[in-house]
Design a protein around this motif. Structure first.
Motif, PDB file in Angstrom:
ATOM      1  N   TYR A  74       0.827  -1.206   0.000  1.00 49.44           N
ATOM      2  CA  TYR A  74       0.000   0.000   0.000  1.00 49.44           C
ATOM      3  C   TYR A  74       0.864   1.261   0.000  1.00 49.44           C
ATOM      4  N   GLU A  75       1.996   1.219   0.705  1.00 46.82           N
ATOM      5  CA  GLU A  75       2.925   2.350   0.670  1.00 46.82           C
ATOM      6  C   GLU A  75       3.444   2.552  -0.758  1.00 46.82           C
ATOM      7  N   THR A  77       1.898   1.582  -3.606  1.00 48.91           N
ATOM      8  CA  THR A  77       0.823   2.081  -4.478  1.00 48.91           C
ATOM      9  C   THR A  77       0.485   3.530  -4.182  1.00 48.91           C
ATOM     10  N   ARG A  78       0.585   3.936  -2.934  1.00 54.16           N
ATOM     11  CA  ARG A  78       0.340   5.342  -2.596  1.00 54.16           C
ATOM     12  C   ARG A  78       1.459   6.221  -3.145  1.00 54.16           C
ATOM     13  N   GLY A  79       2.707   5.829  -2.914  1.00 54.63           N
ATOM     14  CA  GLY A  79       3.847   6.648  -3.319  1.00 54.63           C
ATOM     15  C   GLY A  79       4.111   6.642  -4.815  1.00 54.63           C
ATOM     16  N   GLU A  80       4.033   5.470  -5.429  1.00 53.82           N
ATOM     17  CA  GLU A  80       4.399   5.334  -6.842  1.00 53.82           C
ATOM     18  C   GLU A  80       3.215   5.468  -7.798  1.00 53.82           C
ATOM     19  N   LEU A  81       2.042   5.075  -7.357  1.00 51.68           N
ATOM     20  CA  LEU A  81       0.878   5.056  -8.247  1.00 51.68           C
ATOM     21  C   LEU A  81      -0.200   6.050  -7.845  1.00 51.68           C
ATOM     22  N   GLY A  82      -0.019   6.731  -6.716  1.00 56.40           N
ATOM     23  CA  GLY A  82      -0.980   7.746  -6.282  1.00 56.40           C
ATOM     24  C   GLY A  82      -2.268   7.191  -5.698  1.00 56.40           C
ATOM     25  N   ALA A  83      -2.236   5.963  -5.174  1.00 57.31           N
ATOM     26  CA  ALA A  83      -3.444   5.364  -4.600  1.00 57.31           C
ATOM     27  C   ALA A  83      -3.924   6.167  -3.392  1.00 57.31           C
ATOM     28  N   ILE A  84      -5.236   6.324  -3.279  1.00 56.64           N
ATOM     29  CA  ILE A  84      -5.798   7.058  -2.142  1.00 56.64           C
ATOM     30  C   ILE A  84      -6.874   6.257  -1.410  1.00 56.64           C
TER      31      ILE A  84
END
Length: 110
Positions: A74-75, A77-84
């Motif tokens: 999740y870190e 996807t949040r950092g690299e893919l902008g997941a929210i």
């Protein structure tokens, strides 16, 4: 109840839900803030009841809901893919600040 290393464990027959101390503390604090916002007479006691109600609701579903990946994916996807948004999570196991919950009326507190 009872658990290892400061965790709290809820169980019923073969169902088990272990809540780490820091997760329990965070959830009770948020429930207390929620109760204060609505000017409940005893927000701390209400927060404890909200937490126990939430734990009881998730105890039944804990087997299938806690097969998460852990925080690392999740870190990424949040950092690299902008997941929210995290799907199929709970206040006990979410890694992103916003999550989709199967028990929304209780989880809106968190």
């Amino acid at each position: 109840k009872g658990g290892s290393e400061g965790s709290t464990q809820f169980s019923c027959d073969d169902l088990k839900l272990v809540v780490p101390a820091e997760v329990k503390q965070r959830m009770v604090e948020r429930a207390s803030e929620f109760a204060r916002r609505f000017k409940v007479a005893d927000p701390d006691a209400t927060a404890a009841r909200i937490f126990l109600s939430t734990a009881s609701a998730y105890l039944v579903a804990s087997g299938g809901l806690y097969w998460g990946f852990g925080p690392e994916p999740y870190e990424f996807t949040r950092g690299e893919l902008g997941a929210i948004l995290e799907c199929y999570a709970s206040p006990f196991n979410h890694s992103l600040p916003v999550f989709c919950s199967p028990i929304q009326p209780l989880d809106c507190v968190y």
